[in-house]
Design an enzyme around this catalytic site. Sequence first.
Site, PDB file in Angstrom:
ATOM      1  N   ASP A   5       0.836  -1.203   0.000  1.00 11.03           N
ATOM      2  CA  ASP A   5       0.000   0.000   0.000  1.00 11.03           C
ATOM      3  C   ASP A   5       0.871   1.253   0.000  1.00 11.03           C
ATOM      4  O   ASP A   5       0.786   2.088   0.899  1.00 11.03           O
ATOM      5  CB  ASP A   5      -0.946  -0.013   1.207  1.00 11.03           C
ATOM      6  CG  ASP A   5      -1.890  -1.211   1.170  1.00 11.03           C
ATOM      7  OD1 ASP A   5      -3.088  -1.011   0.948  1.00 11.03           O
ATOM      8  OD2 ASP A   5      -1.415  -2.352   1.321  1.00 11.03           O
ATOM      9  N   ASP A  17      -1.385  -2.564  -4.173  1.00 13.58           N
ATOM     10  CA  ASP A  17      -1.666  -1.133  -4.038  1.00 13.58           C
ATOM     11  C   ASP A  17      -0.387  -0.325  -4.226  1.00 13.58           C
ATOM     12  O   ASP A  17       0.279   0.076  -3.256  1.00 13.58           O
ATOM     13  CB  ASP A  17      -2.340  -0.808  -2.699  1.00 13.58           C
ATOM     14  CG  ASP A  17      -3.825  -1.156  -2.699  1.00 13.58           C
ATOM     15  OD1 ASP A  17      -4.325  -1.633  -3.753  1.00 13.58           O
ATOM     16  OD2 ASP A  17      -4.479  -0.956  -1.670  1.00 13.58           O
ATOM     17  N   TYR A  70      -1.955   4.128  -6.230  1.00 12.72           N
ATOM     18  CA  TYR A  70      -3.208   4.776  -5.835  1.00 12.72           C
ATOM     19  C   TYR A  70      -3.671   5.763  -6.913  1.00 12.72           C
ATOM     20  O   TYR A  70      -4.193   6.838  -6.621  1.00 12.72           O
ATOM     21  CB  TYR A  70      -3.068   5.488  -4.490  1.00 12.72           C
ATOM     22  CG  TYR A  70      -3.148   4.537  -3.317  1.00 12.72           C
ATOM     23  CD1 TYR A  70      -4.287   4.438  -2.535  1.00 12.72           C
ATOM     24  CD2 TYR A  70      -2.075   3.706  -3.006  1.00 12.72           C
ATOM     25  CE1 TYR A  70      -4.360   3.548  -1.474  1.00 12.72           C
ATOM     26  CE2 TYR A  70      -2.138   2.813  -1.949  1.00 12.72           C
ATOM     27  CZ  TYR A  70      -3.277   2.742  -1.187  1.00 12.72           C
ATOM     28  OH  TYR A  70      -3.363   1.862  -0.135  1.00 12.72           O
ATOM     29  N   ASN A  76      -6.515  -3.807  -4.731  1.00 12.99           N
ATOM     30  CA  ASN A  76      -7.793  -3.282  -5.208  1.00 12.99           C
ATOM     31  C   ASN A  76      -7.640  -1.958  -5.931  1.00 12.99           C
ATOM     32  O   ASN A  76      -8.423  -1.639  -6.848  1.00 12.99           O
ATOM     33  CB  ASN A  76      -8.775  -3.142  -4.039  1.00 12.99           C
ATOM     34  CG  ASN A  76      -8.222  -2.305  -2.902  1.00 12.99           C
ATOM     35  OD1 ASN A  76      -7.201  -2.659  -2.313  1.00 12.99           O
ATOM     36  ND2 ASN A  76      -8.886  -1.201  -2.582  1.00 12.99           N
ATOM     37  N   HIS A 124      -2.651  -9.614  -1.590  1.00 11.65           N
ATOM     38  CA  HIS A 124      -3.040  -8.304  -1.063  1.00 11.65           C
ATOM     39  C   HIS A 124      -3.921  -8.363   0.180  1.00 11.65           C
ATOM     40  O   HIS A 124      -3.651  -7.701   1.175  1.00 11.65           O
ATOM     41  CB  HIS A 124      -3.752  -7.494  -2.143  1.00 11.65           C
ATOM     42  CG  HIS A 124      -4.003  -6.068  -1.741  1.00 11.65           C
ATOM     43  ND1 HIS A 124      -2.977  -5.205  -1.366  1.00 11.65           N
ATOM     44  CD2 HIS A 124      -5.155  -5.342  -1.622  1.00 11.65           C
ATOM     45  CE1 HIS A 124      -3.481  -4.024  -1.064  1.00 11.65           C
ATOM     46  NE2 HIS A 124      -4.797  -4.081  -1.184  1.00 11.65           N
ATOM     47  N   HIS A 162     -11.473  -3.910   6.986  1.00 18.63           N
ATOM     48  CA  HIS A 162     -11.465  -5.004   5.999  1.00 18.63           C
ATOM     49  C   HIS A 162     -11.665  -6.376   6.637  1.00 18.63           C
ATOM     50  O   HIS A 162     -11.136  -7.381   6.136  1.00 18.63           O
ATOM     51  CB  HIS A 162     -10.173  -4.978   5.179  1.00 18.63           C
ATOM     52  CG  HIS A 162      -9.947  -3.682   4.455  1.00 18.63           C
ATOM     53  ND1 HIS A 162     -10.802  -3.213   3.484  1.00 18.63           N
ATOM     54  CD2 HIS A 162      -8.948  -2.756   4.561  1.00 18.63           C
ATOM     55  CE1 HIS A 162     -10.349  -2.055   3.021  1.00 18.63           C
ATOM     56  NE2 HIS A 162      -9.238  -1.752   3.660  1.00 18.63           N
ATOM     57  N   HIS A 196      -3.262  -4.283   2.246  1.00 12.36           N
ATOM     58  CA  HIS A 196      -4.679  -3.912   2.298  1.00 12.36           C
ATOM     59  C   HIS A 196      -5.084  -3.189   3.571  1.00 12.36           C
ATOM     60  O   HIS A 196      -5.649  -2.089   3.513  1.00 12.36           O
ATOM     61  CB  HIS A 196      -5.545  -5.142   2.078  1.00 12.36           C
ATOM     62  CG  HIS A 196      -6.941  -4.852   1.640  1.00 12.36           C
ATOM     63  ND1 HIS A 196      -7.246  -3.885   0.691  1.00 12.36           N
ATOM     64  CD2 HIS A 196      -8.135  -5.396   2.000  1.00 12.36           C
ATOM     65  CE1 HIS A 196      -8.546  -3.865   0.494  1.00 12.36           C
ATOM     66  NE2 HIS A 196      -9.110  -4.746   1.276  1.00 12.36           N
ATOM     67  N   VAL A 197      -4.835  -3.798   4.738  1.00 13.10           N
ATOM     68  CA  VAL A 197      -5.116  -3.136   6.011  1.00 13.10           C
ATOM     69  C   VAL A 197      -3.973  -2.176   6.304  1.00 13.10           C
ATOM     70  O   VAL A 197      -2.808  -2.576   6.327  1.00 13.10           O
ATOM     71  CB  VAL A 197      -5.270  -4.159   7.149  1.00 13.10           C
ATOM     72  CG1 VAL A 197      -5.469  -3.444   8.489  1.00 13.10           C
ATOM     73  CG2 VAL A 197      -6.437  -5.088   6.863  1.00 13.10           C
ATOM     74  N   HIS A 198      -4.305  -0.916   6.559  1.00 15.66           N
ATOM     75  CA  HIS A 198      -3.278   0.114   6.712  1.00 15.66           C
ATOM     76  C   HIS A 198      -2.707   0.126   8.127  1.00 15.66           C
ATOM     77  O   HIS A 198      -2.851   1.090   8.888  1.00 15.66           O
ATOM     78  CB  HIS A 198      -3.851   1.477   6.340  1.00 15.66           C
ATOM     79  CG  HIS A 198      -4.292   1.556   4.913  1.00 15.66           C
ATOM     80  ND1 HIS A 198      -5.041   2.600   4.411  1.00 15.66           N
ATOM     81  CD2 HIS A 198      -4.086   0.709   3.861  1.00 15.66           C
ATOM     82  CE1 HIS A 198      -5.276   2.387   3.124  1.00 15.66           C
ATOM     83  NE2 HIS A 198      -4.706   1.248   2.777  1.00 15.66           N
TER      84      HIS A 198
END
Length: 440
Positions: free
Chosen positions: A151, A178, A181, A211, A294, A304, A331-333
């Site tokens: 990400d 990711d 962006y 995503n 991801h 998520h 995915h999870v920040h």
Amino acid sequence: MELFKLQTLVVAVLLSSTAIAEAYVRPLPRKNLDLGGFRWPWDSKTNSQPQQVHVSLAGDKHMRVSWITDDKNSPSYVEYGKSPGRYDLVAEGDFTSYSYMLYSSGKIHHTVIGPLEYNTVYYYRCGGQGSEFKLKTPPAEFPVTFAVAGDLGQTGWTESTLDHIDQCKHDVYLLPGDLSYADYMQHLWDSFGKLVEPLASTRPWMVTEGNHEEENIPLLKDGFVSYNSRWKMPFEESGSTSNLYYSFEVAGVHIVMLGSYADYDEWSDQYRWLKEDLSKVDRKRTPWLVVLFHVPWYNSNKAHQGEGDDMKTAMEPLLYAASVDLVIAGHVHAYERSKRVYDGRPDPCGAVHITIGDGGNREGLAHRYINPQPNWSEFREASFGHGELKVVNSTHAYWSWHRNDEDESVKADDFWITSLVSSRCVDDKSHELRSMLMKP
């Protein structure tokens, strides 16, 4: 009385420490960097200078050099050699381009160079002009070091993360989804390419989709066209039919990059490919088995929740039977590390799962966790940062996670991991693996 005072002091210190830990909040997300990626579709200015240069692994002893030129007549060859300014070798590649609504990409070049010597610096030039770049090939044997961050985005925090990765003497960078962006704004792909070029042109960047790469417009534009055009990975070299999932090997590590946004059920092409790929892994030659994708399967953050459950149900038994050592997701920040786990419970023969979707995205961090902390979860923290995986030998690797404490890199979590191949797990599950791989 003195004992009471001492007990009171200890309790006060513990409560104070707990309060500080709970109050620990990372700074707000930083704005996107302005790297001049926007280009009007009617701009007729041509430029043959290579830009957005990055390299990736492309099979044994080969690397793929990718770059973009505005000039559609620029050639797709790479000159390279072991000395600055002296190019004894040349390789011809191919190119592509794409249109996305009003946007038209430049000419996207992909050229595979090699065979290359291991652990060696090469100097190269793209298309016969422009700046000279240099890359270093990974080693053939242990030790080998991977930098990891998902990400990524292109914010002020991204810049800090990239600076810290640059300080890490890594051989390969792994990015579990990711990237830019861009989110349909195609000029952000160009600015991202410019942002990462200083690092991505010197060490192989191995990525998989998230995503934010999908960019699907129903009836008008298929998903992942930008990602697939710009970031070509060695899917063909690994027998895959899709750039969204593939595998490669570095030193004694076999790495599988799966696609959270490609079909993954038991009847899918990805599932069939994964079975075949795992069946070819020789744990004597590559004792370490690492998987990236991801969307995390083990996540105690409230963000998520449950999104990876279907993929986990379909594919976790395969990974368990193959004795995968480490699974890395984004995915999870935030950051989280598990114990060895399988089917929701700690298991000495399961994989360690790491979530590291905190490279520097513009959306901010995921601060809210589920309490109490699950028994499979070992460490968790919402901070921007990166990870380092140093595989020392066939039995031991050292993982560390470094948070961006303002603009300083601070090691906040680390542990030694022992490979499953050095335990009885691989032998105990060999029959199970054979049965699953032979299942139609």
